[in-house]
Design a protein around this motif. Structure first.
Motif, PDB file in Angstrom:
ATOM      1  N   SER A  78       0.839  -1.204   0.000  1.00 31.31           N
ATOM      2  CA  SER A  78       0.000   0.000   0.000  1.00 31.31           C
ATOM      3  C   SER A  78       0.870   1.248   0.000  1.00 31.31           C
ATOM      4  N   GLY A  79       1.902   1.227   0.827  1.00 28.43           N
ATOM      5  CA  GLY A  79       2.824   2.348   0.870  1.00 28.43           C
ATOM      6  C   GLY A  79       3.579   2.529  -0.434  1.00 28.43           C
ATOM      7  N   ASP A  80       3.916   1.409  -1.086  1.00 26.56           N
ATOM      8  CA  ASP A  80       4.595   1.496  -2.383  1.00 26.56           C
ATOM      9  C   ASP A  80       3.775   2.329  -3.363  1.00 26.56           C
ATOM     10  N   VAL A  81       2.472   2.100  -3.375  1.00 30.11           N
ATOM     11  CA  VAL A  81       1.579   2.823  -4.285  1.00 30.11           C
ATOM     12  C   VAL A  81       1.482   4.293  -3.884  1.00 30.11           C
ATOM     13  N   LEU A  82       1.302   4.534  -2.578  1.00 28.49           N
ATOM     14  CA  LEU A  82       1.112   5.898  -2.107  1.00 28.49           C
ATOM     15  C   LEU A  82       2.358   6.757  -2.319  1.00 28.49           C
ATOM     16  N   ASP A  88       5.539  11.109  -7.838  1.00 28.20           N
ATOM     17  CA  ASP A  88       5.149  11.443  -9.203  1.00 28.20           C
ATOM     18  C   ASP A  88       4.626  12.876  -9.308  1.00 28.20           C
ATOM     19  N   VAL A  89       3.909  13.340  -8.258  1.00 30.68           N
ATOM     20  CA  VAL A  89       3.327  14.685  -8.321  1.00 30.68           C
ATOM     21  C   VAL A  89       4.195  15.728  -7.610  1.00 30.68           C
ATOM     22  N   GLY A  90       5.383  15.317  -7.161  1.00 26.87           N
ATOM     23  CA  GLY A  90       6.323  16.267  -6.589  1.00 26.87           C
ATOM     24  C   GLY A  90       6.170  16.548  -5.119  1.00 26.87           C
ATOM     25  N   LEU A  91       5.501  15.659  -4.391  1.00 30.31           N
ATOM     26  CA  LEU A  91       5.277  15.883  -2.968  1.00 30.31           C
ATOM     27  C   LEU A  91       6.160  15.009  -2.076  1.00 30.31           C
ATOM     28  N   ALA A  92       7.005  14.179  -2.669  1.00 27.75           N
ATOM     29  CA  ALA A  92       7.936  13.337  -1.923  1.00 27.75           C
ATOM     30  C   ALA A  92       9.275  13.316  -2.632  1.00 27.75           C
ATOM     31  N   SER A  93      10.348  13.155  -1.849  1.00 30.90           N
ATOM     32  CA  SER A  93      11.706  13.238  -2.408  1.00 30.90           C
ATOM     33  C   SER A  93      12.116  11.993  -3.163  1.00 30.90           C
ATOM     34  N   GLN A  94      11.431  10.882  -2.928  1.00 26.09           N
ATOM     35  CA  GLN A  94      11.765   9.626  -3.605  1.00 26.09           C
ATOM     36  C   GLN A  94      10.509   8.771  -3.709  1.00 26.09           C
ATOM     37  N   PRO A  95      10.471   7.806  -4.622  1.00 25.79           N
ATOM     38  CA  PRO A  95       9.253   7.032  -4.858  1.00 25.79           C
ATOM     39  C   PRO A  95       9.085   5.811  -3.964  1.00 25.79           C
ATOM     40  N   THR A  96      10.063   5.539  -3.115  1.00 26.80           N
ATOM     41  CA  THR A  96       9.988   4.346  -2.268  1.00 26.80           C
ATOM     42  C   THR A  96      10.153   4.708  -0.804  1.00 26.80           C
ATOM     43  N   ALA A  97       9.582   3.860   0.056  1.00 32.43           N
ATOM     44  CA  ALA A  97       9.693   4.028   1.505  1.00 32.43           C
ATOM     45  C   ALA A  97       9.941   2.655   2.110  1.00 32.43           C
ATOM     46  N   VAL A  98      11.179   2.386   2.495  1.00 35.04           N
ATOM     47  CA  VAL A  98      11.528   1.045   2.943  1.00 35.04           C
ATOM     48  C   VAL A  98      11.902   0.961   4.422  1.00 35.04           C
ATOM     49  N   SER A  99      12.372   2.086   4.990  1.00 36.24           N
ATOM     50  CA  SER A  99      12.740   2.096   6.398  1.00 36.24           C
ATOM     51  C   SER A  99      12.695   3.530   6.900  1.00 36.24           C
ATOM     52  N   ALA A 100      12.696   3.703   8.210  1.00 34.10           N
ATOM     53  CA  ALA A 100      12.578   5.044   8.783  1.00 34.10           C
ATOM     54  C   ALA A 100      13.819   5.891   8.563  1.00 34.10           C
ATOM     55  N   ASP A 101      14.911   5.270   8.144  1.00 36.64           N
ATOM     56  CA  ASP A 101      16.157   6.018   7.926  1.00 36.64           C
ATOM     57  C   ASP A 101      16.590   6.003   6.451  1.00 36.64           C
ATOM     58  N   ASP A 102      15.618   5.889   5.546  1.00 31.58           N
ATOM     59  CA  ASP A 102      15.957   5.798   4.121  1.00 31.58           C
ATOM     60  C   ASP A 102      16.084   7.163   3.442  1.00 31.58           C
ATOM     61  N   GLY A 103      15.931   8.239   4.197  1.00 35.61           N
ATOM     62  CA  GLY A 103      16.115   9.573   3.645  1.00 35.61           C
ATOM     63  C   GLY A 103      14.892  10.196   3.007  1.00 35.61           C
ATOM     64  N   LEU A 104      13.769   9.514   3.028  1.00 39.09           N
ATOM     65  CA  LEU A 104      12.545  10.044   2.422  1.00 39.09           C
ATOM     66  C   LEU A 104      12.104  11.324   3.120  1.00 39.09           C
ATOM     67  N   GLU A 105      11.745  12.322   2.324  1.00 39.39           N
ATOM     68  CA  GLU A 105      11.162  13.560   2.837  1.00 39.39           C
ATOM     69  C   GLU A 105       9.848  13.834   2.124  1.00 39.39           C
ATOM     70  N   LEU A 106       8.886  14.373   2.868  1.00 34.70           N
ATOM     71  CA  LEU A 106       7.628  14.809   2.286  1.00 34.70           C
ATOM     72  C   LEU A 106       7.620  16.326   2.227  1.00 34.70           C
ATOM     73  N   TYR A 107       7.038  16.863   1.157  1.00 35.02           N
ATOM     74  CA  TYR A 107       7.033  18.303   0.938  1.00 35.02           C
ATOM     75  C   TYR A 107       5.627  18.862   1.180  1.00 35.02           C
ATOM     76  N   GLY A 108       5.420  19.439   2.352  1.00 36.74           N
ATOM     77  CA  GLY A 108       4.136  20.045   2.675  1.00 36.74           C
ATOM     78  C   GLY A 108       3.043  19.062   3.013  1.00 36.74           C
ATOM     79  N   VAL A 109       3.400  17.801   3.197  1.00 34.79           N
ATOM     80  CA  VAL A 109       2.420  16.740   3.430  1.00 34.79           C
ATOM     81  C   VAL A 109       2.779  15.982   4.710  1.00 34.79           C
ATOM     82  N   ARG A 110       1.771  15.667   5.508  1.00 34.79           N
ATOM     83  CA  ARG A 110       1.949  14.783   6.660  1.00 34.79           C
ATOM     84  C   ARG A 110       0.997  13.609   6.488  1.00 34.79           C
ATOM     85  N   ILE A 111       1.407  12.437   6.958  1.00 32.73           N
ATOM     86  CA  ILE A 111       0.607  11.216   6.841  1.00 32.73           C
ATOM     87  C   ILE A 111       0.344  10.669   8.233  1.00 32.73           C
ATOM     88  N   THR A 112      -0.908  10.311   8.501  1.00 29.21           N
ATOM     89  CA  THR A 112      -1.267   9.792   9.814  1.00 29.21           C
ATOM     90  C   THR A 112      -2.389   8.767   9.658  1.00 29.21           C
TER      91      THR A 112
END
Length: 230
Positions: A78-82, A88-112
């Motif tokens: 599910s996370g892979d898709v999200l 794709d729309v420019g709101l995340a720094s990378q297309p994958t999320a595999v671990s809490a220390d993978d460097g992913l950043e969100l731009y103006g978006v929070r997920i809960t």
């Protein structure tokens, strides 16, 4: 109280005995593919900037996804898709999320999510949903100064979130608006959007396509004042 303090408090919650037992049992027994992981095995806090104008609300952590990684929608399909769509729309720094220390950043978006612990069969009870609601109310209250738009993934999240918006001070119409993909409701200064959940059941069957998800993300981002890529 700030969001960092709230996140710390959430990770120590033991209010629901069934969920506590399940999340910790999963963390002990693990899945064979993740035998070398040290599972998070605790409630999962929100992820993203504290001044986000756009919030995405899911359902609950996955047993071998966020319950393993400690970050919302990370480490499962599910996370892979999200996250791919967010990138794709420019709101995340990378297309994958595999671990809490993978460097992913969100731009103006929070997920809960309205339920913070992984539930058996991905189905929290109504009592567990209601017990967990105060955490979402506090998070919404802290986000209120900057929050302009919210996407809710799925009918369960929609039903769980509406009372939380009321408790956090927004004006929810009566009768309560029904969930639907593409639904848009004004809560008096906050735009609420419905989107089918990014579950495997929905994405594998085509009920929710990547294009449909990107469309909702772009529309909600525009309502939140965020720029997206074409």
């Amino acid at each position: 109280m700030n969001l960092s303090d709230l996140d710390q408090r959430i990770t120590g919650c033991r209010a629901c005995p069934r969920l506590v037992a399940w999340r910790e049992e999963v963390a002990r027994t693990k899945r064979a593919a993740f035998a070398d992981w040290t599972y998070w095995g605790r409630p999962v806090p929100g992820f993203g900037p504290a001044d986000a104008p756009l919030l995405i609300i899911g359902l609950a952590p996955a047993a071998h996804g966020a319950n393993r990684t400690g970050r919302m929608f990370t480490g499962d399909r599910s996370g892979d898709v999200l996250y791919e769509a967010l990138h794709d729309v420019g709101l995340a720094s990378q297309p994958t999320a595999v671990s809490a220390d993978d460097g992913l950043e969100l731009y103006g978006v929070r997920i809960t999510s309205p339920v913070r612990c992984a539930p058996p069969a991905n189905k929290p009870t109504p009592e567990e949903r209601d017990t967990c609601r105060p955490w979402l109310v506090e998070e919404l209250t802290l986000l209120r100064p900057t929050l302009k738009a919210v996407i809710v993934l799925g009918a369960f999240g929609w039903q769980a979130a509406l009372p939380a918006f009321t408790a956090a001070g927004w004006q929810v119409p009566r009768p309560r608006p029904a969930f639907g993909h593409g639904a848009r409701v004004s809560l008096g200064g906050l735009d609420l959007f419905g989107c089918f959940h990014v579950s495997q059941r929905n994405t594998f069957t085509g009920k929710l396509t990547p294009a449909m998800l990107r469309d909702v993300l772009r529309t909600a981002a525009g309502a939140a004042g965020l720029a997206t890529t074409p």
